[in-house]
Scaffold this motif. Structure first.
Motif, PDB file in Angstrom:
ATOM      1  N   ASN A   1       0.725  -1.151   0.234  1.00 17.75           N
ATOM      2  CA  ASN A   1       0.052   0.090  -0.028  1.00 17.75           C
ATOM      3  C   ASN A   1       0.810   1.414  -0.126  1.00 17.75           C
ATOM      4  N   TYR A   2       1.990   1.284   0.489  1.00 14.35           N
ATOM      5  CA  TYR A   2       2.677   2.364   0.486  1.00 14.35           C
ATOM      6  C   TYR A   2       3.826   2.558  -0.612  1.00 14.35           C
ATOM      7  N   PHE A   3       4.246   1.313  -1.053  1.00  8.34           N
ATOM      8  CA  PHE A   3       5.459   1.143  -1.999  1.00  8.34           C
ATOM      9  C   PHE A   3       5.077   0.852  -3.374  1.00  8.34           C
ATOM     10  N   GLY A   4       3.917   0.016  -3.439  1.00  5.64           N
ATOM     11  CA  GLY A   4       3.561  -0.890  -4.385  1.00  5.64           C
ATOM     12  C   GLY A   4       4.385  -2.175  -4.862  1.00  5.64           C
ATOM     13  N   LYS A   5       4.947  -2.351  -3.805  1.00  7.73           N
ATOM     14  CA  LYS A   5       5.852  -3.717  -4.059  1.00  7.73           C
ATOM     15  C   LYS A   5       5.529  -4.939  -3.009  1.00  7.73           C
ATOM     16  N   THR A   6       6.210  -6.000  -3.138  1.00  7.73           N
ATOM     17  CA  THR A   6       6.087  -7.079  -2.592  1.00  7.73           C
ATOM     18  C   THR A   6       6.606  -7.132  -1.323  1.00  7.73           C
ATOM     19  N   LYS A   7       6.261  -7.807  -0.259  1.00 11.33           N
ATOM     20  CA  LYS A   7       6.903  -7.927   1.095  1.00 11.33           C
ATOM     21  C   LYS A   7       8.354  -8.366   1.083  1.00 11.33           C
ATOM     22  N   THR A   8       8.568  -9.270   0.067  1.00 12.31           N
ATOM     23  CA  THR A   8       9.934  -9.997  -0.166  1.00 12.31           C
ATOM     24  C   THR A   8      11.037  -8.526  -0.474  1.00 12.31           C
ATOM     25  N   TRP A   9      10.408  -7.791  -1.377  1.00 17.07           N
ATOM     26  CA  TRP A   9      11.316  -6.567  -1.781  1.00 17.07           C
ATOM     27  C   TRP A   9      11.459  -5.623  -0.260  1.00 17.07           C
ATOM     28  N   LEU A  10      10.481  -5.281   0.295  1.00 15.25           N
ATOM     29  CA  LEU A  10      10.612  -4.580   1.530  1.00 15.25           C
ATOM     30  C   LEU A  10      11.781  -5.252   2.423  1.00 15.25           C
ATOM     31  N   TYR A  11      11.480  -6.596   2.829  1.00 11.90           N
ATOM     32  CA  TYR A  11      12.281  -7.272   3.832  1.00 11.90           C
ATOM     33  C   TYR A  11      13.538  -7.503   3.117  1.00 11.90           C
ATOM     34  N   GLN A  12      13.757  -7.498   1.953  1.00 15.35           N
ATOM     35  CA  GLN A  12      15.418  -7.290   1.536  1.00 15.35           C
ATOM     36  C   GLN A  12      15.927  -6.339   1.818  1.00 15.35           C
ATOM     37  N   ARG A  13      15.137  -4.925   1.911  1.00 15.15           N
ATOM     38  CA  ARG A  13      16.029  -3.809   2.300  1.00 15.15           C
ATOM     39  C   ARG A  13      16.047  -3.819   3.638  1.00 15.15           C
ATOM     40  N   LEU A  14      15.182  -4.208   4.352  1.00 17.98           N
ATOM     41  CA  LEU A  14      15.169  -4.364   5.990  1.00 17.98           C
ATOM     42  C   LEU A  14      16.400  -4.848   6.446  1.00 17.98           C
ATOM     43  N   ASN A  15      16.408  -6.118   5.670  1.00 14.92           N
ATOM     44  CA  ASN A  15      17.555  -6.984   6.442  1.00 14.92           C
ATOM     45  C   ASN A  15      18.880  -6.934   5.459  1.00 14.92           C
ATOM     46  N   GLY A  16      19.035  -6.014   4.495  1.00 18.85           N
ATOM     47  CA  GLY A  16      20.147  -5.833   3.575  1.00 18.85           C
ATOM     48  C   GLY A  16      20.437  -6.867   2.822  1.00 18.85           C
ATOM     49  N   ASN A  17      19.687  -7.794   2.595  1.00 18.58           N
ATOM     50  CA  ASN A  17      19.873  -9.032   1.650  1.00 18.58           C
ATOM     51  C   ASN A  17      20.630  -8.855   0.383  1.00 18.58           C
ATOM     52  N   LYS A  18      21.264  -9.501  -0.040  1.00 19.74           N
ATOM     53  CA  LYS A  18      21.927  -9.522  -1.446  1.00 19.74           C
ATOM     54  C   LYS A  18      20.914 -10.001  -2.478  1.00 19.74           C
ATOM     55  N   VAL A  19      20.796  -8.829  -3.443  1.00 20.05           N
ATOM     56  CA  VAL A  19      19.983  -9.127  -4.611  1.00 20.05           C
ATOM     57  C   VAL A  19      21.023  -8.848  -5.791  1.00 20.05           C
ATOM     58  N   ASN A  20      21.145  -9.729  -6.653  1.00 24.23           N
ATOM     59  CA  ASN A  20      21.832  -9.545  -7.957  1.00 24.23           C
ATOM     60  C   ASN A  20      23.169  -9.039  -7.681  1.00 24.23           C
ATOM     61  N   GLY A  21      23.801  -9.747  -6.459  1.00 22.93           N
ATOM     62  CA  GLY A  21      25.049  -9.422  -5.764  1.00 22.93           C
ATOM     63  C   GLY A  21      25.527  -8.267  -5.196  1.00 22.93           C
ATOM     64  N   LYS A  22      24.188  -7.613  -5.078  1.00 21.38           N
ATOM     65  CA  LYS A  22      24.423  -6.148  -4.403  1.00 21.38           C
ATOM     66  C   LYS A  22      23.422  -6.250  -3.087  1.00 21.38           C
ATOM     67  N   GLU A  23      23.950  -5.679  -2.101  1.00 19.75           N
ATOM     68  CA  GLU A  23      23.249  -5.379  -0.836  1.00 19.75           C
ATOM     69  C   GLU A  23      21.976  -4.402  -1.197  1.00 19.75           C
ATOM     70  N   ALA A  24      20.933  -5.198  -0.903  1.00 24.91           N
ATOM     71  CA  ALA A  24      19.505  -4.198  -1.186  1.00 24.91           C
ATOM     72  C   ALA A  24      19.439  -3.241  -0.073  1.00 24.91           C
ATOM     73  N   ARG A  25      19.132  -1.974  -0.418  1.00 25.04           N
ATOM     74  CA  ARG A  25      19.188  -0.940   0.526  1.00 25.04           C
ATOM     75  C   ARG A  25      17.949   0.029   0.227  1.00 25.04           C
ATOM     76  N   PHE A  26      17.675   0.764   1.057  1.00 22.58           N
ATOM     77  CA  PHE A  26      16.602   1.929   0.695  1.00 22.58           C
ATOM     78  C   PHE A  26      17.203   3.102   0.258  1.00 22.58           C
ATOM     79  N   THR A  27      16.648   3.751  -0.741  1.00 21.96           N
ATOM     80  CA  THR A  27      17.170   5.067  -1.132  1.00 21.96           C
ATOM     81  C   THR A  27      16.896   5.923  -0.147  1.00 21.96           C
ATOM     82  N   GLU A  28      17.237   7.330  -0.067  1.00 23.17           N
ATOM     83  CA  GLU A  28      16.894   8.364   0.770  1.00 23.17           C
ATOM     84  C   GLU A  28      15.278   8.304   0.740  1.00 23.17           C
ATOM     85  N   SER A  29      14.877   8.378  -0.573  1.00 18.91           N
ATOM     86  CA  SER A  29      13.313   8.908  -0.703  1.00 18.91           C
ATOM     87  C   SER A  29      12.641   7.551  -0.126  1.00 18.91           C
ATOM     88  N   GLU A  30      13.073   6.343  -0.199  1.00 18.34           N
ATOM     89  CA  GLU A  30      12.307   5.169   0.201  1.00 18.34           C
ATOM     90  C   GLU A  30      12.313   5.329   1.467  1.00 18.34           C
TER      91      GLU A  30
END
Length: 147
Positions: A97-126
């Motif tokens: 409802n706030y990002f138009g994304k999946t919970k997986t996308w959000l948890y990847q950023r919350l947990n700093g999971n590697k996605v395509n070899g890079k750590e998933a992070r929030f941008t400043e605006s996110e």
């Protein structure tokens, strides 16, 4: 997270940095600086050009490393500040409802999971958007009157 001295590729510069960093007094730091100046002045013009290029490359690597370290700290800070909130509210709802994304996308950023070899992070605006989402949910929760 890398230490500054690990980011300096030139072994001589790394050693000088460590000596300067570990110096106990201003006099020691001044002596190290003077020693470096004498060494640099002893070089030929061609060697000076090469050393200057190496120095710029090392400084660039340090700055990029510091930026990466800051981003990593920001991701950790976000996770720490959230505490148990992800367990208390539906992060799936927040993601959809706030990002138009999946919970997986959000948890990847919350947990700093590697996605395509890079750590998933929030941008400043996110990160700002997540903060606004949590404030909105908090406001909605505190406005509920059951009795």
């Amino acid at each position: 997270m890398k230490q500054v001295n690990e980011l300096i590729g030139n072994p001589r510069m790394r050693e000088e940095f460590e000596r300067f960093y570990n110096a106990k007094t201003a006099e020691e730091r001044k002596a190290i600086t003077e020693e470096h100046k004498r060494w640099f002045e002893s070089l030929s013009d061609e060697e000076k050009k090469l050393e200057t290029t190496r120095m710029y490359d090392s400084v660039r690597a340090v700055l990029e490393g510091v930026k990466a370290n800051n981003e990593e700290l920001d991701a950790r800070r976000i996770r720490e500040k959230l505490g148990t909130v992800p367990e208390a509210i539906s992060m799936s709802y927040v993601a959809k409802n706030y990002f138009g994304k999946t919970k997986t996308w959000l948890y990847q950023r919350l947990n700093g999971n590697k996605v395509n070899g890079k750590e998933a992070r929030f941008t400043e605006s996110e990160a700002r958007q997540l903060q606004e989402a949590l404030h909105d949910i908090g406001h909605r929760l505190t406005s509920i009157i059951l009795i």
